[in-house]
Scaffold this motif. Structure first.
Motif, short mmCIF file in Angstrom:
data_model
loop_
_atom_site.label_atom_id
_atom_site.label_comp_id
_atom_site.label_asym_id
_atom_site.label_seq_id
_atom_site.Cartn_x
_atom_site.Cartn_y
_atom_site.Cartn_z
N ARG A 254 0.83 -1.21 0.00
CA ARG A 254 0.00 0.00 0.00
C ARG A 254 0.86 1.26 0.00
O ARG A 254 0.59 2.22 -0.74
CB ARG A 254 -0.93 0.00 1.22
N VAL A 376 -5.45 -2.75 -1.05
CA VAL A 376 -4.36 -2.35 -1.94
C VAL A 376 -4.76 -2.40 -3.40
O VAL A 376 -3.94 -2.09 -4.27
CB VAL A 376 -3.12 -3.25 -1.71
N ALA A 381 -8.01 2.42 -3.71
CA ALA A 381 -6.92 3.37 -3.50
C ALA A 381 -7.45 4.78 -3.48
O ALA A 381 -7.20 5.59 -4.35
CB ALA A 381 -5.86 3.22 -4.58
N ASP A 385 -7.30 5.98 1.90
CA ASP A 385 -6.28 4.93 1.99
C ASP A 385 -4.88 5.52 1.92
O ASP A 385 -3.98 5.12 2.66
CB ASP A 385 -6.46 3.90 0.86
#
Length: 403
Positions: A254, A376, A381, A385
């Protein structure tokens, strides 16, 4: 089983634990950008990376020889308890940076542990200073710079040849249309590039555990000095790293996939190809180069060369702090561990037990803020995040600074 055999078995087991943490810690280096751009689904990406890591372990043993006989002088009186302490420092640093989602170097954690434990046990004469400078420190500085320059130049050249592809930016609101317009060819190229980085990771980092196990066997008198890793060591280390890779390492995926910068499919392909070229070349030459450094430099270079692209200063700052502290922090923990491992069998058993407890504690702590495959993937995204990833990255600078 006598005490010496037990010590060798414990040391090899801890070396394989390090190999496992290396696998899930550095998975992000190979697959983060491919996942972030949608070229691969998270589970498919880590499975492919695991297979390529295993294959890479059989390509070369040049780096293993650097670890087993280049950095540390095998004739200086190094014994298995020292190597056990070195591995303890490397494992703990890997687990700490993984929990915080920071792409830190497993290679440098291992080297730092070996240097710290050796100096604490036999003094500076046990360390080959020229090898440390020439094959560790200089490549540590040059690999991200070379990867970044190559990726920057290749991204600019690709933009001139096929038109601009604007980066998404860290807020995730721009670039989605261009990401789709990149087409299947860019994504196919990115899959191939991710496979190459995974192969390079297995070739470089897989050998480091082979080198440590070989060094253990040499210092125990089971192998002559200067020996190459036996076949069983190559197979065991390769399988363990592949298993660790398959577990995912989503926290660092991530951070590296969306926390540093956002790349489109073409940019991601260029970044990973540049990193793979650096890693495969340095592994062939026997340099213990950090996969993390090479990939991060390439991702940053591709991001900076993209119109509208930028880098997260918070993430960059936290990563730089972590990179600088890796060698001394792992070395300090290893030096302290030597005080315990050199007390005899009870000290070595206590070290292994404490390391196991610490590993379980890190795992339990990670369950409180679990990162799933959905977290992820590109669809997830979002700005939230990314903010979470960069916040975790930023906390590392404070945490490591006070450590």
């Amino acid at each position: 089983m006598d005490s010496s055999t037990t010590l060798i078995a414990i040391t090899i087991a801890v070396a394989l634990l390090f190999d496992f943490t290396n696998g899930f810690h550095d998975t992000a280096n190979a697959v983060a950008t491919a996942i972030a751009t949608g070229a691969l689904r998270p589970k498919v990406a880590v499975a492919m990376s695991a297979v390529c890591n295993l294959a890479g372990a059989f390509v070369s043993v040049a780096v293993a020889k650097t670890i087993s006989g280049g950095i540390i002088d095998e004739r200086a009186g190094i014994r298995p308890p020292v190597i056990l302490a070195a591995l303890a420092g490397a494992v703990l640093w890997n687990l700490a940076t993984w929990l915080l989602g920071i792409p830190s170097s497993s290679s440098h954690a291992l080297v730092g542990g070996l240097i710290g434990a050796t100096v604490a046990s036999v003094g500076l004469q046990g360390v080959n200073g020229m090898a440390v400078v020439g094959k560790i420190l200089v490549p540590a500085v040059l690999s991200p710079l070379i990867g970044g320059v190559v990726a920057y130049a290749a991204t600019r050249a690709a933009g001139r040849l096929s038109g601009p592809e604007r980066g998404a930016g860290r807020d995730g609101r721009a670039g989605r249309g261009t990401e789709r317009a990149g087409g299947s060819r860019a994504r196919a190229g990115q899959v191939l590039a991710a496979a190459l980085v995974s192969l390079a990771h297995g070739t470089g980092d897989g050998q480091k555990t082979m080198g440590v196990i070989t060094l253990t066997l040499v210092t125990a008198g089971s192998l002559p000095a200067g020996s190459a890793p036996p076949l069983w060591v190559i197979v065991t280390a390769g399988l363990t790293m592949a298993l660790g890779t398959y577990t995912g390492g989503r926290r660092i995926i991530r951070t590296l996939g969306t926390g540093l910068t956002r790349l489109g499919p073409r940019q991601g392909c260029v970044a990973q190809t540049s990193a793979a070229a650096v890693l495969l070349t340095t592994s062939h030459l026997g340099f213990a180069v950090s996969t993390t450094h090479a990939v991060t430099g390439s991702v940053a270079g591709a991001g900076l060369a993209t119109p509208g692209g930028d880098l997260s200063r918070t993430t960059v700052r936290a990563m730089l702090v972590s990179w600088v502290l890796t060698l001394p922090a792992a070395g300090l923990v290893a030096a302290l561990a030597v005080l315990l491992t050199e007390q005899g069998a009870w000290g070595q058993d206590a070290t292994a037990a404490l390391l196991l407890c610490a590993t379980l504690a890190f795992w339990a702590r990670s369950r409180r803020t679990a990162v799933t495959a959905r977290s992820v993937a590109p669809a997830a995204a979002t700005a939230a995040d990314t903010a979470a990833a960069t916040s975790a990255a930023g906390s590392t600078a404070a945490a490591t600074a006070t450590a």
